[in-house]
Design a protein around this motif. Sequence first.
Motif, PDB file in Angstrom:
ATOM      1  N   LEU A 163      19.599  -7.106 -39.013  1.00  7.84           N
ATOM      2  CA  LEU A 163      19.762  -5.908 -40.273  1.00  7.84           C
ATOM      3  C   LEU A 163      21.106  -5.632 -40.431  1.00  7.84           C
ATOM      4  O   LEU A 163      21.476  -4.742 -40.466  1.00  7.84           O
ATOM      5  CB  LEU A 163      18.875  -4.985 -39.986  1.00  7.84           C
ATOM      6  N   ASP A 164      22.145  -6.405 -40.983  1.00  6.74           N
ATOM      7  CA  ASP A 164      23.552  -6.393 -41.298  1.00  6.74           C
ATOM      8  C   ASP A 164      23.687  -5.491 -42.364  1.00  6.74           C
ATOM      9  O   ASP A 164      24.475  -4.317 -42.426  1.00  6.74           O
ATOM     10  CB  ASP A 164      24.012  -7.674 -41.556  1.00  6.74           C
ATOM     11  N   LEU A 165      22.901  -5.665 -43.366  1.00  6.78           N
ATOM     12  CA  LEU A 165      23.028  -4.766 -44.582  1.00  6.78           C
ATOM     13  C   LEU A 165      22.529  -3.394 -44.336  1.00  6.78           C
ATOM     14  O   LEU A 165      23.054  -2.485 -44.741  1.00  6.78           O
ATOM     15  CB  LEU A 165      22.322  -5.323 -45.817  1.00  6.78           C
ATOM     16  N   VAL A 166      21.461  -3.153 -43.730  1.00  4.58           N
ATOM     17  CA  VAL A 166      20.950  -2.082 -43.222  1.00  4.58           C
ATOM     18  C   VAL A 166      21.943  -1.081 -42.241  1.00  4.58           C
ATOM     19  O   VAL A 166      22.298  -0.056 -42.761  1.00  4.58           O
ATOM     20  CB  VAL A 166      19.574  -1.823 -42.710  1.00  4.58           C
ATOM     21  N   GLU A 167      22.567  -1.824 -41.616  1.00  2.75           N
ATOM     22  CA  GLU A 167      23.467  -1.479 -40.586  1.00  2.75           C
ATOM     23  C   GLU A 167      24.562  -0.946 -41.447  1.00  2.75           C
ATOM     24  O   GLU A 167      25.326   0.387 -41.370  1.00  2.75           O
ATOM     25  CB  GLU A 167      24.003  -2.162 -39.499  1.00  2.75           C
ATOM     26  N   MET A 168      24.989  -1.584 -42.566  1.00  2.00           N
ATOM     27  CA  MET A 168      26.270  -1.202 -43.199  1.00  2.00           C
ATOM     28  C   MET A 168      25.892   0.133 -44.280  1.00  2.00           C
ATOM     29  O   MET A 168      26.862   0.883 -44.415  1.00  2.00           O
ATOM     30  CB  MET A 168      26.711  -2.509 -44.137  1.00  2.00           C
ATOM     31  N   ALA A 169      24.762   0.092 -44.801  1.00  2.69           N
ATOM     32  CA  ALA A 169      24.410   1.148 -45.472  1.00  2.69           C
ATOM     33  C   ALA A 169      24.571   2.447 -44.652  1.00  2.69           C
ATOM     34  O   ALA A 169      24.765   3.244 -44.980  1.00  2.69           O
ATOM     35  CB  ALA A 169      23.006   0.991 -45.973  1.00  2.69           C
ATOM     36  N   PHE A 170      23.895   2.384 -43.280  1.00  2.90           N
ATOM     37  CA  PHE A 170      23.970   3.707 -42.609  1.00  2.90           C
ATOM     38  C   PHE A 170      25.306   4.186 -42.077  1.00  2.90           C
ATOM     39  O   PHE A 170      25.629   5.372 -42.332  1.00  2.90           O
ATOM     40  CB  PHE A 170      23.164   2.984 -41.376  1.00  2.90           C
ATOM     41  N   LYS A 171      26.254   2.956 -41.930  1.00  2.00           N
ATOM     42  CA  LYS A 171      27.620   3.444 -41.744  1.00  2.00           C
ATOM     43  C   LYS A 171      28.217   4.182 -42.842  1.00  2.00           C
ATOM     44  O   LYS A 171      29.032   5.153 -42.673  1.00  2.00           O
ATOM     45  CB  LYS A 171      28.363   2.096 -41.164  1.00  2.00           C
ATOM     46  N   GLU A 172      27.857   3.570 -44.074  1.00  3.72           N
ATOM     47  CA  GLU A 172      28.449   4.094 -45.252  1.00  3.72           C
ATOM     48  C   GLU A 172      27.822   5.766 -45.452  1.00  3.72           C
ATOM     49  O   GLU A 172      28.758   6.322 -45.964  1.00  3.72           O
ATOM     50  CB  GLU A 172      28.061   3.098 -46.485  1.00  3.72           C
ATOM     51  N   ALA A 173      26.649   5.889 -45.001  1.00  2.90           N
ATOM     52  CA  ALA A 173      25.974   7.141 -45.151  1.00  2.90           C
ATOM     53  C   ALA A 173      26.852   8.201 -44.168  1.00  2.90           C
ATOM     54  O   ALA A 173      27.102   9.189 -44.624  1.00  2.90           O
ATOM     55  CB  ALA A 173      24.537   7.344 -44.905  1.00  2.90           C
ATOM     56  N   LEU A 174      26.795   7.664 -42.878  1.00  2.00           N
ATOM     57  CA  LEU A 174      27.727   8.339 -41.930  1.00  2.00           C
ATOM     58  C   LEU A 174      29.435   8.494 -42.400  1.00  2.00           C
ATOM     59  O   LEU A 174      29.693   9.692 -42.245  1.00  2.00           O
ATOM     60  CB  LEU A 174      27.836   7.557 -40.688  1.00  2.00           C
ATOM     61  N   ARG A 175      29.868   7.877 -43.084  1.00  2.00           N
ATOM     62  CA  ARG A 175      31.051   8.060 -43.863  1.00  2.00           C
ATOM     63  C   ARG A 175      31.307   9.024 -44.694  1.00  2.00           C
ATOM     64  O   ARG A 175      32.050   9.991 -44.697  1.00  2.00           O
ATOM     65  CB  ARG A 175      31.691   6.825 -44.299  1.00  2.00           C
ATOM     66  N   MET A 176      30.033   9.049 -45.682  1.00  2.00           N
ATOM     67  CA  MET A 176      30.218  10.024 -46.607  1.00  2.00           C
ATOM     68  C   MET A 176      29.730  11.570 -46.292  1.00  2.00           C
ATOM     69  O   MET A 176      30.458  12.504 -46.716  1.00  2.00           O
ATOM     70  CB  MET A 176      29.310   9.496 -47.809  1.00  2.00           C
ATOM     71  N   ILE A 177      28.784  11.653 -45.359  1.00  2.00           N
ATOM     72  CA  ILE A 177      28.487  12.914 -44.732  1.00  2.00           C
ATOM     73  C   ILE A 177      28.273  12.719 -43.213  1.00  2.00           C
ATOM     74  O   ILE A 177      27.177  12.639 -42.726  1.00  2.00           O
ATOM     75  CB  ILE A 177      26.966  13.171 -45.504  1.00  2.00           C
ATOM     76  N   PRO A 178      29.370  12.733 -42.576  1.00  2.00           N
ATOM     77  CA  PRO A 178      29.305  12.673 -41.125  1.00  2.00           C
ATOM     78  C   PRO A 178      28.430  13.814 -40.445  1.00  2.00           C
ATOM     79  O   PRO A 178      28.760  15.018 -41.034  1.00  2.00           O
ATOM     80  CB  PRO A 178      30.697  12.564 -40.889  1.00  2.00           C
ATOM     81  N   PRO A 179      27.724  13.551 -39.634  1.00  2.00           N
ATOM     82  CA  PRO A 179      26.924  14.867 -38.829  1.00  2.00           C
ATOM     83  C   PRO A 179      27.828  15.550 -38.248  1.00  2.00           C
ATOM     84  O   PRO A 179      27.282  16.677 -37.951  1.00  2.00           O
ATOM     85  CB  PRO A 179      25.996  14.066 -38.206  1.00  2.00           C
ATOM     86  N   VAL A 180      28.744  15.379 -37.663  1.00  2.00           N
ATOM     87  CA  VAL A 180      29.979  15.947 -37.021  1.00  2.00           C
ATOM     88  C   VAL A 180      31.202  16.042 -37.592  1.00  2.00           C
ATOM     89  O   VAL A 180      31.973  15.397 -37.609  1.00  2.00           O
ATOM     90  CB  VAL A 180      30.066  15.702 -35.611  1.00  2.00           C
ATOM     91  N   PRO A 181      31.239  17.013 -38.658  1.00  2.00           N
ATOM     92  CA  PRO A 181      32.357  16.889 -39.595  1.00  2.00           C
ATOM     93  C   PRO A 181      33.736  17.268 -39.043  1.00  2.00           C
ATOM     94  O   PRO A 181      34.693  16.728 -39.464  1.00  2.00           O
ATOM     95  CB  PRO A 181      32.047  18.404 -40.650  1.00  2.00           C
ATOM     96  N   SER A 182      33.867  17.889 -37.657  1.00  6.18           N
ATOM     97  CA  SER A 182      34.950  18.094 -37.223  1.00  6.18           C
ATOM     98  C   SER A 182      34.848  18.171 -35.780  1.00  6.18           C
ATOM     99  O   SER A 182      33.754  18.377 -35.149  1.00  6.18           O
ATOM    100  CB  SER A 182      35.883  19.381 -37.549  1.00  6.18           C
TER     101      SER A 182
END
Length: 466
Positions: A325-344
């Motif tokens: 699931l390459d596209l699914v993984e890429m979409a998840f990575k983009e979500a982690l970029r935009m709203i990282p769960p650990v901001p700092s």
Amino acid sequence: MATLAQPHSPAADDAMPRPRHWREGRITEADLAHIPGDGGWPLVGNTFTMLADPPAFVKRMIATHGPVYKNRAFGGWQVALVGPDANELVLFDRDKIFSNEQGWGPVLDQLFPRGLMLMDFDHHRADRRALSIAFKPEPMRHYSGALNRGIAERVKTWGGSPMEFYPAIKKLTLDLAADSFIGIPWGPEADKINEAFVYMVQASVAPIRKPLPGTLMRKGVKGREFLVDYFTRETERRRAEGGGQDMFSQFATATREDGTLLPVDEVVDHMNFLMMAAHDTITSSATSLIWLLAKNPEWQDKLRAEITAVTGGGGDLSYDDLGKLDLVEMAFKEALRMIPPVPSMPRRALKAFEFGGYRIPAGTTVGINTQYVHHMEEHWPEPEKFDPMRFTAEQVRARHKYAWVPFGGGAHMCLGLHFAYMQVKILLAQVLTRYSIEIEPGYAPEWKAWPIPQPKDGLKVTFRPL
């Protein structure tokens, strides 16, 4: 141009004058006089200003002072180091300058002590090696079966009516943790355990750091007491009964290189930390991904087509198909970029170093800012646009290796990152083969940034049956 750390010999460090209050672990404004910054209000510093809107605060500080600045919050001075080079310096830590334990300690030591994130160097390496057994292929294959069953059962109930996604996924991840992590049906203690984790995470950034009666810190400390008792009893039972494919049983029977079992209290602390990290960070990142897919329905169609091609149209996703699931993984990575769960991420400098033209004294608390770097236009054109194609192999190779660090990096790269990918892929396979994800026109929830990002209104979505 930012400069990386300059190596120091122990003798040279010993010859250097220590900053005042070194033994007490406190750095004063005078020690950082040569670094630009802002001490904020008397007594409280920038604590409340920073917590009110962390991204806006960081942007203002960088615009005013540059990517290296000092800041006073939570009762002490820190130095922020911002940018991919700073991420590489701190996370890769080739010269063993930075202490995770002393960086995270003031935030987490009353609540989540001795988790992997709070260990340094040889101790961290030894415990990480022992605990990594829980993430080997056979245990992961077991978890994937439990995740498919648990997620499918719950997702089937989501269709048709508007719902708040955040509390629903939070409850689901806790229930999944009962199965995959602990390996038992969740009993009458579930509500207490959920409440304990909520209070512990919230207390980690409570302005009042002492567990005084009526304070959030008091609730967090009491929550920890409850979980320590629960996991201690369970660890002793697992060792007495032996075996088990769940993560807790793997931890309870894990051994160090010399063949000795981890002490019971350390197993308990690792479980406490793991449950917090897995439960709350996956809850946050799954919520951000669902939100971004709801805003961008064309990406729902693309991911659904990929999932259907891999699964044959059913919702269950086998362990052997996760890598397809390459596209699914890429979409998840983009979500982690935009709203990282650990901001700092904080650290404490064990010896002096140089960065960005400034000498940072030993004993200084330093921090990198994931959220800011994930939105720097020089690395991420149109940073507010959801674009999973940023994570094609070609684009990843062309970008600074440390411009994307939601899972940390170096020796402290998140041990459970593959579990996170697996859980989110299975979630999307179960959701997108059943539903389209819809929101009201113009809907834009406000996000609470600390301690872990979440939508203040719970994220109102509708899962419309296909």
